[in-house]
Design an enzyme around this catalytic site. Structure first.
Site, PDB file in Angstrom:
ATOM      1  N   ASP A  59       0.804  -1.230   0.000  1.00 37.72           N
ATOM      2  CA  ASP A  59       0.000   0.000   0.000  1.00 37.72           C
ATOM      3  C   ASP A  59       0.835   1.278   0.000  1.00 37.72           C
ATOM      4  OD1 ASP A  59       1.013  -0.373   2.517  1.00 37.72           O
ATOM      5  OD2 ASP A  59      -0.892  -0.385   3.569  1.00 37.72           O
ATOM      6  N   HIS A  60       2.106   1.185   0.399  1.00 38.57           N
ATOM      7  CA  HIS A  60       2.911   2.399   0.541  1.00 38.57           C
ATOM      8  C   HIS A  60       3.631   2.792  -0.746  1.00 38.57           C
ATOM      9  CE1 HIS A  60       2.252   1.871   4.811  1.00 38.57           C
ATOM     10  NE2 HIS A  60       2.976   2.930   5.098  1.00 38.57           N
TER      11      HIS A  60
ATOM     12  N   ASP B 226       3.873  -1.466  11.297  1.00 40.00           N
ATOM     13  CA  ASP B 226       3.427  -0.119  10.954  1.00 40.00           C
ATOM     14  C   ASP B 226       2.833   0.484  12.217  1.00 40.00           C
ATOM     15  OD1 ASP B 226       2.673   1.586   8.253  1.00 40.00           O
ATOM     16  OD2 ASP B 226       1.412   2.014   9.998  1.00 40.00           O
TER      17      ASP B 226
ATOM     18  N   ARG C  54      -0.663  12.515  10.412  1.00 37.45           N
ATOM     19  CA  ARG C  54       0.646  13.120  10.710  1.00 37.45           C
ATOM     20  C   ARG C  54       0.872  14.339   9.831  1.00 37.45           C
ATOM     21  NH1 ARG C  54       3.704   7.391  11.478  1.00 37.45           N
ATOM     22  NH2 ARG C  54       3.061   7.263  13.669  1.00 37.45           N
TER      23      ARG C  54
ATOM     24  N   SER D 165       6.734   6.873  13.181  1.00 42.41           N
ATOM     25  CA  SER D 165       6.565   5.599  12.488  1.00 42.41           C
ATOM     26  C   SER D 165       7.356   4.464  13.141  1.00 42.41           C
ATOM     27  CB  SER D 165       6.985   5.739  11.035  1.00 42.41           C
ATOM     28  OG  SER D 165       8.334   5.403  10.893  1.00 42.41           O
TER      29      SER D 165
ATOM     30  N   ARG E 212       9.252   2.546  11.294  1.00 37.83           N
ATOM     31  CA  ARG E 212      10.281   2.156  10.319  1.00 37.83           C
ATOM     32  C   ARG E 212      11.606   1.827  11.002  1.00 37.83           C
ATOM     33  NH1 ARG E 212       9.808   8.109   7.681  1.00 37.83           N
ATOM     34  NH2 ARG E 212       7.675   7.393   7.752  1.00 37.83           N
TER      35      ARG E 212
HETATM   36  C1  MIC Z   1       3.895   6.269   8.427  1.00 39.90           C
HETATM   37  O1  MIC Z   1       2.705   6.558   8.481  1.00 39.90           O
HETATM   38  O2  MIC Z   1       4.798   7.021   8.844  1.00 39.90           O
HETATM   39  C2  MIC Z   1       4.293   4.925   7.818  1.00 39.90           C
HETATM   40  C3  MIC Z   1       4.938   5.214   6.526  1.00 39.90           C
HETATM   41  O3  MIC Z   1       3.137   4.179   7.595  1.00 39.90           O
HETATM   42  C4  MIC Z   1       5.222   4.215   8.801  1.00 39.90           C
HETATM   43  C5  MIC Z   1       5.792   2.968   8.289  1.00 39.90           C
HETATM   44  C6  MIC Z   1       6.947   3.169   7.361  1.00 39.90           C
HETATM   45  O4  MIC Z   1       7.737   4.104   7.529  1.00 39.90           O
HETATM   46  O5  MIC Z   1       7.096   2.355   6.447  1.00 39.90           O
HETATM   47  C7  MIC Z   1       4.550   3.887  10.146  1.00 39.90           C
HETATM   48  O6  MIC Z   1       3.610   4.533  10.525  1.00 39.90           O
HETATM   49  O7  MIC Z   1       5.042   3.021  10.869  1.00 39.90           O
HETATM   50 FE1  SF4 Z   2      -0.142   4.704   5.117  1.00 37.30          FE
HETATM   51 FE2  SF4 Z   2       1.133   5.365   7.353  1.00 37.30          FE
HETATM   52 FE3  SF4 Z   2      -0.341   7.159   6.021  1.00 37.30          FE
HETATM   53 FE4  SF4 Z   2      -1.527   5.192   7.262  1.00 37.30          FE
HETATM   54  S1  SF4 Z   2      -0.335   6.812   8.210  1.00 37.30           S
HETATM   55  S2  SF4 Z   2      -2.001   5.915   5.216  1.00 37.30           S
HETATM   56  S3  SF4 Z   2      -0.109   3.512   6.997  1.00 37.30           S
HETATM   57  S4  SF4 Z   2       1.543   6.180   5.321  1.00 37.30           S
END
Ligand code: MIC
Ligand code: SF4
Length: 646
Positions: free
Chosen positions: A65-66, A120, A380, A541, A543
């Site tokens: 999805d990313h 995630d 975010r 996140s 990550r």
């Molecule tokens: C996010 O919302 O910051 C992400 C991208 O979903 C991350 C995961 C990632 O960095 O791959 C998260 O929330 O953990």
């Molecule tokens: Fe995707 Fe993270 Fe954004 Fe949710 S917050 S839509 S998991 S990038």
């Protein structure tokens, strides 16, 4: 200490070992796991490195999805690896285009009373359906897939008592923004939020999921709702009534802290730039000119949200000064909206329909113009996450977003002159699982590893003495987006040497060496890099690249006032010491480039008696006592140079 809560019931039913005392380490069984592609490649490479033949969980799902832009072969190489490794290891694979992991998991797999670990940070979305759903680094999720229990500190439980019901145009998003205003994004490590009280019944599962999703921004371990009639209704409509189990706190349940929210008094809110807890009532920003509105993300892209949006847009026109983009959270949502004509209402009003996925939420396209205001229904708004430096991103409800898209300015939806829209939960959602590939249906079990799929990087054992140099000194609330930017760099997730070049990119000054270059110079001098931060380091996140890439560049320790849960665990997993200042005033003494030696680190880490000797450029020295909150297991992992060496 809290007792009789839903949190206790689920955790106790999954208890494996440890001490059920607040703050003490407990290990509990994980029933389900989820991964997404941006963290998933590493997680499955790690699973392979652990020599695991088949996953040992009840259910593991790999979502894509990313990384969906596919500008260059990297993304599709990742997808092919993920699909093939899922088939080989017994994991369900959700194809790109099927939707955002959290929305989809809620629809198709979430079940009350179960535990879910996801790579995630918004995995707590599952709390909306009564799960204990926790975000973690990929390595921890790989371990859970291998059947290992997950360790957390036995939590404090913050009870949020909901009374009454939301007024027209006031939304679930406003509830969580209101709570963020109270609890903020820091200082909540080690707690779980549990919702209770008569107001719970008035919220549908998708509304509850919006609240638990963005609960991640509080920095808590997770959030959970009880499971009740609404939960059953949602599961029935998803054709999964057999998963239902009633779950509620005991009548005499006790919480460590209780916050009461009268839903009838919740007003439309906005999180202002650039933190999810910088909340204001819309009335304080009303009238401000806006240039972009985006509705979507795992927080606000359910059928309920988008049906409301479509009904508002029907027969109306998006302001010509604004672009409105809409990304449905799942193919179920998109397919239902297209079949019932609501998609046409959105398109007719001038909305741009985006692929179902994370998209702009993770800086994959739709960056705003310079010096303009963007309204997003996301969770975010960290500086620069939109892909535009100096961005002005406001987080709002879909109600505020759609009404503002029509007026072209920040508008309290109650003042838009439009009658509030009602949502009836469908008796049956449209169920089409043909993009969810079950491992038994995938006959080809060969793992496809294109050239961009690397091996998980390994660390070496912690040296006896850390001959450190401060490679960077940063301030409060440094997020993992600051440490490891996503956006255009997201496609490098499987290529650690390339991705490492952009660690702390946002702090690179023009004409000066980057963090990666400074760290390389430190390593070439036979020394170790150290990161110095302040409060709430590593927010955001899950990550693990925010630990892997610094590790790859030779970082041995992070020293801060407080380090957030998931990031701290990721540092441990890759053999970096997450350390704390014993005296916070010492932070002021340190500058970038100073020497910071930690003698006898291996022994003193075990005894929690580490001290650093700070040597300034002019030769003056200071002794800096350090401390940590590591368990014996954590220490053993760090000494070994990370979990993959254990
Ligand atoms: C996010 O919302 O910051 C992400 C991208 O979903 C991350 C995961 C990632 O960095 O791959 C998260 O929330 O953990
Ligand atoms: Fe995707 Fe993270 Fe954004 Fe949710 S917050 S839509 S998991 S990038």
């Amino acid at each position: 200490m809290a007792k009789g809560t839903v949190v206790h019931k689920i955790l106790d039913a999954h208890f494996v070992s440890g001490s059920k005392v607040t703050g003490e380490v407990v290990a509990f069984k994980i029933d389900q796991t989820l991964t997404q592609d941006a963290t998933g490649t590493m997680a499955y490479l790690e699973l392979e490195a652990m020599n695991v033949d088949k996953v040992a969980t009840e259910l593991s799902v790999s979502y894509v999805d990313h990384n969906m832009m596919q500008n260059g072969p990297e993304n599709r190489n990742d997808h092919m690896y993920l699909q093939s490794v899922a088939a080989a290891k017994g994991v369900v694979f959700s194809m790109p285009g099927n939707g955002i992991c959290h929305q989809l998991h809620l629809e198709r797999f979430g079940a009350p009373g179960k535990t879910l670990l996801g790579s995630d940070s918004h995995t707590p979305t599952g709390g909306g359906i009564g799960m204990i759903a926790i975000g973690a680094g990929g390595l921890d999720v790989a371990r859970a897939m291998a059947g290992k229990p997950f360790r957390i500190n036995y939590p404090k439980v913050i009870g949020v008592k909901l009374t009454n019901k939301l007024a027209p145009w006031c939304a679930a998003k406003d509830v969580i923004l209101h709570l963020l205003g109270i609890l903020t994004t820091k200082g909540n490590v080690g707690s779980i939020v549990e919702y209770f009280g008569p107001g719970v019944a008035s919220l549908t599962v998708p509304q509850r999921a919006t609240i638990t999703n963005m609960g991640a921004e509080l920095g808590v371990t997770t959030s959970v709702f009880p499971s009740d009639e609404s939960t059953l209704q949602f599961l029935q409509a998803q054709g999964r009534a057999e998963c239902y189990k009633e779950l509620k706190a005991d009548a005499d349940a006790e919480y460590d802290r209780v916050i009461e929210i009268d839903l009838a008094k919740v007003v439309p809110m906005a999180a202002c730039p650039s933190s999810p807890d910088n909340v204001k009532a819309i009335s304080e920003v009303e009238g401000m000119k806006i240039a972009q509105v985006i509705i979507g993300s795992c927080t606000n892209s359910s059928l309920q949200d988008l049906s409301m949006v479509a009904q508002v847009l029907k027969g109306r026109r998006v302001s010509p000064n604004v672009t409105l983009s809409i990304a449905p959270g799942s193919r179920q949502v998109l397919e239902m909206l297209s079949r019932n004509g609501m998609l046409a209402d959105m398109i007719g009003a001038g909305a741009r329909i985006l692929e179902t996925g994370c998209g702009p939420c993770i800086g994959q396209g739709q960056s705003p113009a310079d010096d303009t205001v963007t309204l997003r229904t996301f969770n975010r708004n960290f500086a620069g996450r939109t892909g535009t430096k100096g961005d002005q991103a406001y987080l709002v409800s879909p109600e505020t977003a759609v009404i503002s898209a029509l007026t072209g300015k920040f508008t309290d939806p109650r003042n838009g002159g439009i009658e509030a829209v009602k949502f009836e939960m469908p008796e049956k959602f449209l169920i089409n699982d043909n993009m969810l590939l079950k491992p038994e249906e995938q006959t080809d079990k060969e793992i496809i590893r294109k050239r961009t799929i690397g091996a998980p990087p390994m660390n070496t054992a912690l040296p006896a003495d850390i001959d450190g140099v401060v490679a960077i000194k940063v301030g409060d609330k440094i997020t993992t987006d600051h440490i490891m930017p996503a956006g255009v760099h997201l496609k490098l997730r499987s290529n650690i040497p390339a991705y490492s070049k952009v660690v702390f990119e946002c702090f690179t000054e023009e004409g000066k060496p980057s963090f990666a270059e400074r760290s390389a110079a430190i390593r070439d001098n036979g020394k170790h890099s150290i990161i110095v931060g302040r409060d709430s380091y590593g927010q955001g996140s899950s990550r693990e690249h925010a630990a892997i890439c610094p590790m790859y560049l030779g970082v041995k320790a992070v020293i801060a006032f407080a380090i957030e849960r998931i990031h701290s665990a990721n540092l441990v997993n890759f053999g970096i010491m997450p350390l704390l200042f014993a005296n916070q005033a010492d932070y002021e003494l340190i500058e970038e480039g100073d020497k910071l030696t930690i003698a006898n680190a291996r022994e003193l880490l075990k005894e929690n008696k580490l001290t650093a000797l700070l040597t300034k450029a002019d030769g003056t020295t200071h002794t800096i006592p350090l401390t940590h909150k590591l368990s014996d297991e954590d220490i053993a992992i760090i000494l070994a140079g990370g979990m993959l060496n254990c």
